[in-house]
Design a protein around this motif. Structure first.
Motif, short mmCIF file in Angstrom:
data_model
loop_
_atom_site.label_atom_id
_atom_site.label_comp_id
_atom_site.label_asym_id
_atom_site.label_seq_id
_atom_site.Cartn_x
_atom_site.Cartn_y
_atom_site.Cartn_z
N GLU A 4 -1.03 -11.94 -37.94
CA GLU A 4 -2.29 -11.29 -38.28
C GLU A 4 -3.49 -12.24 -38.13
O GLU A 4 -4.61 -11.81 -37.84
N MET A 5 -3.27 -13.55 -38.28
CA MET A 5 -4.34 -14.52 -38.05
C MET A 5 -4.61 -14.63 -36.55
O MET A 5 -5.77 -14.66 -36.13
N ASN A 6 -3.56 -14.68 -35.77
CA ASN A 6 -3.70 -14.70 -34.32
C ASN A 6 -4.50 -13.48 -33.85
O ASN A 6 -5.44 -13.61 -33.07
N ALA A 7 -4.14 -12.33 -34.35
CA ALA A 7 -4.82 -11.09 -33.96
C ALA A 7 -6.29 -11.12 -34.38
O ALA A 7 -7.17 -10.72 -33.61
N ALA A 8 -6.57 -11.59 -35.59
CA ALA A 8 -7.96 -11.63 -36.07
C ALA A 8 -8.81 -12.58 -35.24
O ALA A 8 -9.97 -12.28 -34.93
N LEU A 9 -8.25 -13.73 -34.87
CA LEU A 9 -8.99 -14.67 -34.02
C LEU A 9 -9.37 -14.00 -32.70
O LEU A 9 -10.52 -14.09 -32.26
N LYS A 10 -8.42 -13.33 -32.10
CA LYS A 10 -8.69 -12.66 -30.83
C LYS A 10 -9.66 -11.49 -30.99
O LYS A 10 -10.55 -11.29 -30.16
N GLU A 11 -9.53 -10.75 -32.09
CA GLU A 11 -10.44 -9.63 -32.36
C GLU A 11 -11.88 -10.12 -32.54
O GLU A 11 -12.82 -9.37 -32.28
N HIS A 12 -12.03 -11.35 -33.00
CA HIS A 12 -13.37 -11.90 -33.23
C HIS A 12 -13.84 -12.76 -32.05
O HIS A 12 -14.79 -13.53 -32.18
N GLY A 13 -13.16 -12.62 -30.92
CA GLY A 13 -13.64 -13.20 -29.67
C GLY A 13 -13.24 -14.62 -29.37
O GLY A 13 -13.85 -15.27 -28.53
N ALA A 14 -12.21 -15.15 -30.03
CA ALA A 14 -11.77 -16.53 -29.77
C ALA A 14 -10.84 -16.60 -28.57
O ALA A 14 -9.94 -15.76 -28.43
N HIS A 15 -11.07 -17.59 -27.73
CA HIS A 15 -10.23 -17.85 -26.55
C HIS A 15 -10.06 -19.36 -26.41
O HIS A 15 -10.91 -20.14 -26.82
N ASN A 16 -8.97 -19.76 -25.80
CA ASN A 16 -8.74 -21.18 -25.47
C ASN A 16 -8.97 -22.09 -26.67
O ASN A 16 -9.63 -23.12 -26.56
N TYR A 17 -8.40 -21.73 -27.81
CA TYR A 17 -8.57 -22.49 -29.04
C TYR A 17 -7.55 -23.63 -29.05
O TYR A 17 -6.35 -23.40 -28.98
N SER A 18 -8.04 -24.86 -29.15
CA SER A 18 -7.18 -26.04 -29.21
C SER A 18 -7.63 -26.93 -30.35
O SER A 18 -8.83 -27.02 -30.64
N ILE A 19 -6.67 -27.61 -30.98
CA ILE A 19 -6.98 -28.59 -32.02
C ILE A 19 -6.19 -29.85 -31.70
O ILE A 19 -4.99 -29.79 -31.45
N PHE A 20 -6.89 -30.99 -31.72
CA PHE A 20 -6.29 -32.29 -31.42
C PHE A 20 -6.43 -33.19 -32.65
O PHE A 20 -7.41 -33.10 -33.39
#
Length: 104
Positions: free
Chosen positions: A28-44
């Motif tokens: 559901e977090m993955n879906a919410a991120l995509k629903e709110h327009g997030a793409h190519n999310y990376s954390i280093f």
């Protein structure tokens, strides 16, 4: 697309737990991120300092800002609060970085 970058902080000794929780990101977090327009999310992670560098691309600033008001985002922040530097509302302490160079 709008490119965004920020710095957050994970507690030393919690690096593996931070990675595990993200490897098991709630659907559901993955879906919410995509629903709110997030793409190519990376954390280093900088293992020497505990500093996290986050990069993502968003479709729209207003749409992205609405993400922080969702129930799933608030639950995620609470879930992560024990291993990160957080604000009073459990949101991660985050510093937005200024775009200085881009090579497409």
């Amino acid at each position: 697309m709008i490119r965004k970058a920020s710095v957050m902080y994970v507690n030393k000794g919690s690096y593996e737990e931070y990675k595990r929780r993200h490897d098991e990101l709630w659907p559901e977090m993955n879906a919410a991120l995509k629903e709110h327009g997030a793409h190519n999310y990376s954390i280093f992670l900088n293992e020497q300092t505990g500093e996290l560098f986050a990069y993502l691309e968003i479709e729209d600033e207003e749409k992205w800002e609405q993400m922080s008001g969702t129930d799933v985002c608030r639950r995620w922040w609470a879930y992560m609060a024990d291993i990160m530097e957080t604000n009073d509302d459990h949101s991660p302490v985050s510093v937005e970085l200024k775009d200085m160079f881009y090579l497409p």
